[in-house]
Design a protein around this motif. Structure first.
Motif, PDB file in Angstrom:
ATOM      1  N   THR A  59      -3.390   0.569  -3.383  1.00 65.51           N
ATOM      2  CA  THR A  59      -3.777   0.754  -1.993  1.00 65.51           C
ATOM      3  C   THR A  59      -4.367  -0.504  -1.375  1.00 65.51           C
ATOM      4  O   THR A  59      -4.928  -1.350  -2.061  1.00 65.51           O
ATOM      5  N   CYS A 114       0.858  -1.183   0.000  1.00 67.91           N
ATOM      6  CA  CYS A 114       0.000   0.000   0.000  1.00 67.91           C
ATOM      7  C   CYS A 114       0.895   1.234   0.000  1.00 67.91           C
ATOM      8  O   CYS A 114       1.728   1.403   0.893  1.00 67.91           O
ATOM      9  N   VAL A 129       0.064   4.175   0.619  1.00 63.89           N
ATOM     10  CA  VAL A 129      -0.362   5.173   1.606  1.00 63.89           C
ATOM     11  C   VAL A 129       0.152   4.806   3.000  1.00 63.89           C
ATOM     12  O   VAL A 129       0.822   5.594   3.652  1.00 63.89           O
ATOM     13  N   CYS A 130      -0.134   3.585   3.470  1.00 63.99           N
ATOM     14  CA  CYS A 130       0.241   3.195   4.836  1.00 63.99           C
ATOM     15  C   CYS A 130       1.451   2.268   4.901  1.00 63.99           C
ATOM     16  O   CYS A 130       1.973   2.025   5.984  1.00 63.99           O
ATOM     17  N   THR A 143      -2.157   8.772  -2.973  1.00 68.52           N
ATOM     18  CA  THR A 143      -1.297   8.023  -3.888  1.00 68.52           C
ATOM     19  C   THR A 143      -0.553   8.932  -4.867  1.00 68.52           C
ATOM     20  O   THR A 143      -0.928  10.090  -5.071  1.00 68.52           O
ATOM     21  N   THR A 193      -8.054  -0.393   3.360  1.00 69.47           N
ATOM     22  CA  THR A 193      -8.470   0.657   4.290  1.00 69.47           C
ATOM     23  C   THR A 193      -7.973   2.051   3.935  1.00 69.47           C
ATOM     24  O   THR A 193      -8.393   3.023   4.577  1.00 69.47           O
ATOM     25  N   CYS A 194      -7.104   2.183   2.950  1.00 71.56           N
ATOM     26  CA  CYS A 194      -6.538   3.500   2.640  1.00 71.56           C
ATOM     27  C   CYS A 194      -7.207   4.151   1.429  1.00 71.56           C
ATOM     28  O   CYS A 194      -7.582   3.471   0.481  1.00 71.56           O
TER      29      CYS A 194
END
Length: 92
Positions: free
Chosen positions: A45, A10, A12-13, A54, A48-49
């Motif tokens: 992703t 992911c 993002v996280c 991105t 959950t994101c």
């Protein structure tokens, strides 16, 4: 036909999982080949994101140019452009 396991990261996280494309799709990952296409910049992703964090969103929605991307976003773009080789999992 057995699907190969691929590394799903992911952007993002940072969540990192080894899944088949079918498993990833069922779990809600936005990842090719079930979501989008390999080598095309689009969100990568976890379930959950949001895609708003991105590299794709920075380029397409926020109007960033390549030189405006962070080092981490540039790494994501390089990994995407080198797919699927860049996310292959070596089999023992």
């Amino acid at each position: 036909m057995v699907e190969a396991e691929l590394r799903h990261v992911c952007e993002v996280c940072g969540r990192d999982e080894i899944l088949t494309p079918a498993e990833a799709y069922s779990a809600g990952w936005d990842y090719p080949p079930k979501m989008g296409a390999f080598g095309i910049i689009s969100p990568r992703t976890c379930p959950t994101c949001p895609m708003s964090g991105t590299a794709w969103a920075a380029l397409e929605l926020d109007g960033y140019t390549e030189d405006m991307l962070s080092d981490a976003q540039r790494e994501v773009v390089a990994r995407i452009l080198a797919e699927p080789a860049s996310i292959m999992v070596e089999q023992p």
